[in-house]
Design a protein around this motif. Structure first.
Motif, PDB file in Angstrom:
ATOM      1  N   THR A   1      33.303  46.831  42.629  1.00  0.00           N
ATOM      2  CA  THR A   1      33.780  47.490  41.413  1.00  0.00           C
ATOM      3  C   THR A   1      33.521  46.597  40.200  1.00  0.00           C
ATOM      4  O   THR A   1      33.874  45.424  40.193  1.00  0.00           O
ATOM      5  CB  THR A   1      35.291  47.793  41.525  1.00  0.00           C
ATOM      6  N   LYS A   2      32.897  47.152  39.188  1.00  0.00           N
ATOM      7  CA  LYS A   2      32.495  46.364  38.020  1.00  0.00           C
ATOM      8  C   LYS A   2      33.628  46.233  36.999  1.00  0.00           C
ATOM      9  O   LYS A   2      33.829  45.164  36.417  1.00  0.00           O
ATOM     10  CB  LYS A   2      31.273  46.998  37.349  1.00  0.00           C
ATOM     11  N   ASP A   3      34.353  47.308  36.761  1.00  0.00           N
ATOM     12  CA  ASP A   3      35.427  47.277  35.773  1.00  0.00           C
ATOM     13  C   ASP A   3      36.523  46.300  36.214  1.00  0.00           C
ATOM     14  O   ASP A   3      37.006  46.361  37.347  1.00  0.00           O
ATOM     15  CB  ASP A   3      36.008  48.677  35.592  1.00  0.00           C
ATOM     16  N   ARG A   4      36.914  45.435  35.332  1.00  0.00           N
ATOM     17  CA  ARG A   4      37.863  44.366  35.693  1.00  0.00           C
ATOM     18  C   ARG A   4      39.210  44.925  36.129  1.00  0.00           C
ATOM     19  O   ARG A   4      39.787  44.472  37.125  1.00  0.00           O
ATOM     20  CB  ARG A   4      38.038  43.432  34.487  1.00  0.00           C
ATOM     21  N   ASP A   5      39.735  45.894  35.393  1.00  0.00           N
ATOM     22  CA  ASP A   5      41.045  46.451  35.730  1.00  0.00           C
ATOM     23  C   ASP A   5      40.996  47.213  37.053  1.00  0.00           C
ATOM     24  O   ASP A   5      41.920  47.114  37.871  1.00  0.00           O
ATOM     25  CB  ASP A   5      41.535  47.378  34.610  1.00  0.00           C
TER      26      ASP A   5
ATOM     27  N   ASN B   1      41.286  36.462  46.859  1.00  0.00           N
ATOM     28  CA  ASN B   1      41.302  35.588  45.685  1.00  0.00           C
ATOM     29  C   ASN B   1      39.892  35.292  45.172  1.00  0.00           C
ATOM     30  O   ASN B   1      39.695  35.075  43.977  1.00  0.00           O
ATOM     31  CB  ASN B   1      42.006  34.270  46.014  1.00  0.00           C
ATOM     32  N   CYS B   2      38.919  35.274  46.075  1.00  0.00           N
ATOM     33  CA  CYS B   2      37.527  35.044  45.651  1.00  0.00           C
ATOM     34  C   CYS B   2      37.042  36.176  44.746  1.00  0.00           C
ATOM     35  O   CYS B   2      36.246  35.945  43.824  1.00  0.00           O
ATOM     36  CB  CYS B   2      36.610  34.946  46.864  1.00  0.00           C
ATOM     37  N   LEU B   3      37.495  37.393  45.048  1.00  0.00           N
ATOM     38  CA  LEU B   3      37.010  38.563  44.310  1.00  0.00           C
ATOM     39  C   LEU B   3      37.615  38.645  42.914  1.00  0.00           C
ATOM     40  O   LEU B   3      37.040  39.274  42.028  1.00  0.00           O
ATOM     41  CB  LEU B   3      37.333  39.839  45.087  1.00  0.00           C
ATOM     42  N   THR B   4      38.777  38.037  42.748  1.00  0.00           N
ATOM     43  CA  THR B   4      39.448  38.120  41.441  1.00  0.00           C
ATOM     44  C   THR B   4      39.292  36.833  40.640  1.00  0.00           C
ATOM     45  O   THR B   4      39.834  36.724  39.542  1.00  0.00           O
ATOM     46  CB  THR B   4      40.946  38.404  41.646  1.00  0.00           C
TER      47      THR B   4
END
Length: 416
Positions: free
Chosen positions: A180-184, A232-235
């Motif tokens: 998913t590209k959108d941060r939110d 945690n890696c993804l965020t």
């Protein structure tokens, strides 16, 4: 002859008394751990995550075997649609297998058919949909697969696939967050993944509470913790956050009593984080690459099962190939470093394609390795090799979206 007739009468009476649904059921084959011993005089009357319930044909004696002692059950009474699905699944025809499984579920009659059919069909349907969705990066399809796992858990709460299905729900959510590209939206997907891993941990703690299930409890709790930490890696927004996540994953690996599948998977994910951190910083990646290479040797030398070893080796090579692939894409086309990085990426991917072409649990990596290597060969003007790779892709993954939407188009436009 009289003895044989008497025995036949007894068996018939047992089946008739036990259940009308069992009167025409063929014997099942139960394969036991650890040596693969076979039990072939039984009918399996039910399977949960804890036990396999059986009835011996000769005398009607019932018994429950712990799932921890059963490798698999080969059912003797299999619906045609389900049987066809398994043939298609083995041949990587996941879309056709999905249709077969949907038909098996449509034809399923709880009052007449054996209960194993529903849980097996639902689980394999979800697996087929996930395998199709992951390499395509299709978030809607991943959610659809997750919904089928959830349906299984809802409609067959004690299914033998309970914990695997819960892990798969979390995996789908984490994959959605990854692409998913959108941060939110990514943060929301990551939150769902964390919640799914927490639910798995809670279920494992309760289901395996008894002391005799201590090893299973520890295994599933570690898998859940590994998943939560991997999110945690993804965020992570910067290199420092990536390094912190890598440290947490290495800590999980270090806590293991022995080098097992979970510990090695934690190290693979830590390697992914560290390589991503070097890309974020734009610094020298030699040390991280060296560590990743040593990890592959460690996996190959481990004493885990062959199936787990192959899956983890594929995952490790894919991490290595992905790192070089990302670095190459970020390098200008006229920079000699781009070609060097493409070479390194191709070497990692080709090891997957050639050495581990049909590894269960690594279907997405295998398909993407084929596709990316073909793209790299095309860029370099290696059209013959690109064509050969695309032809393999077409034979092996004809029903995948990557082949239908990209691979087949590339092949048709390939020079020569």
């Amino acid at each position: 002859m009289k003895l044989h007739i008497s025995a036949a009468v007894c068996v018939a009476v047992v089946f008739a008394c036990a259940s009308p649904a069992l009167s025409a059921v063929k014997p099942d084959l139960i394969v036991l751990l650890p040596r693969g011993d076979l039990l072939d005089e039984y009918v399996v009357t039910g399977e949960t995550w804890l036990n396999v319930s059986t009835m011996r044909i000769i005398d009607g004696k019932v018994a429950a075997l712990p799932q921890s002692s059963v490798l698999r059950v080969i059912y003797g009474d299999v619906p045609d649609a389900y049987d066809l699905a398994m043939v298609n699944r083995k041949r990587s025809r996941w879309r056709t297998a999905s249709a077969n499984l949907e038909q098996a579920l449509k034809e399923y009659n709880a009052g007449e058919d054996r209960p194993w059919i529903k849980q097996y069909a639902l689980y394999h349907l979800a697996e087929c949909r996930r395998i199709l969705a992951e390499p395509a990066g299709d978030t809607a399809a991943l959610q659809d697969a997750s919904d089928v796992y959830a349906r299984l858990l809802r409609e067959v709460p004690d299914t033998k696939f309970k914990h695997d299905a819960m892990l798969a729900v979390a995996r789908c959510a984490m994959k959605i967050a990854e692409i998913t590209k959108d941060r939110d939206e990514r943060a929301a997907a990551a939150g769902k993944a964390r919640a799914a891993y927490a639910a798995l941990a809670e279920a494992a703690a309760g289901d395996f509470e008894a002391e005799e299930h201590a090893k299973a409890r520890e295994l599933w709790l570690r898998r859940a913790r590994l998943g939560e930490t991997s999110v945690n890696c993804l965020t992570a927004d910067d290199a420092d956050a990536m390094k912190k996540a890598a440290g947490q994953l290495r800590a999980i690996a270090a806590e293991a009593h022995r080098v097992d599948e979970v510990a090695l998977e934690a190290l693979i994910r830590a390697s992914w984080c560290e390589l991503a951190a070097t890309r974020m910083e734009g610094g020298d990646d030699a040390e991280s690459v060296k560590d990743a290479g040593e990890l592959i040797k460690r996996i190959l030398a481990s004493d885990i099962s062959d199936a787990a070893r192959d899956r983890l080796v594929v995952a490790a090579y894919f991490v290595m190939g992905g790192h070089y692939y990302e670095r190459a894409l970020a390098t200008a086309r006229d920079d000699p470093a781009r070609e060097e990085r493409l070479d390194e990426a191709a070497l990692s991917y080709l090891r997957i394609v050639i050495l581990y072409p049909a590894t269960a649990g690594a279907e997405a990596e295998s398909l993407n390795a084929l596709c990316r290597t073909a793209l790299m060969m095309k860029e370099r003007g290696e059209f013959r090799l690109a064509r050969e790779l695309l032809e393999i892709m077409g034979r092996r993954y004809a029903e995948s979206d990557l082949w239908q939407k990209l691979g087949s188009k590339m092949l048709s436009e390939m020079p020569g």
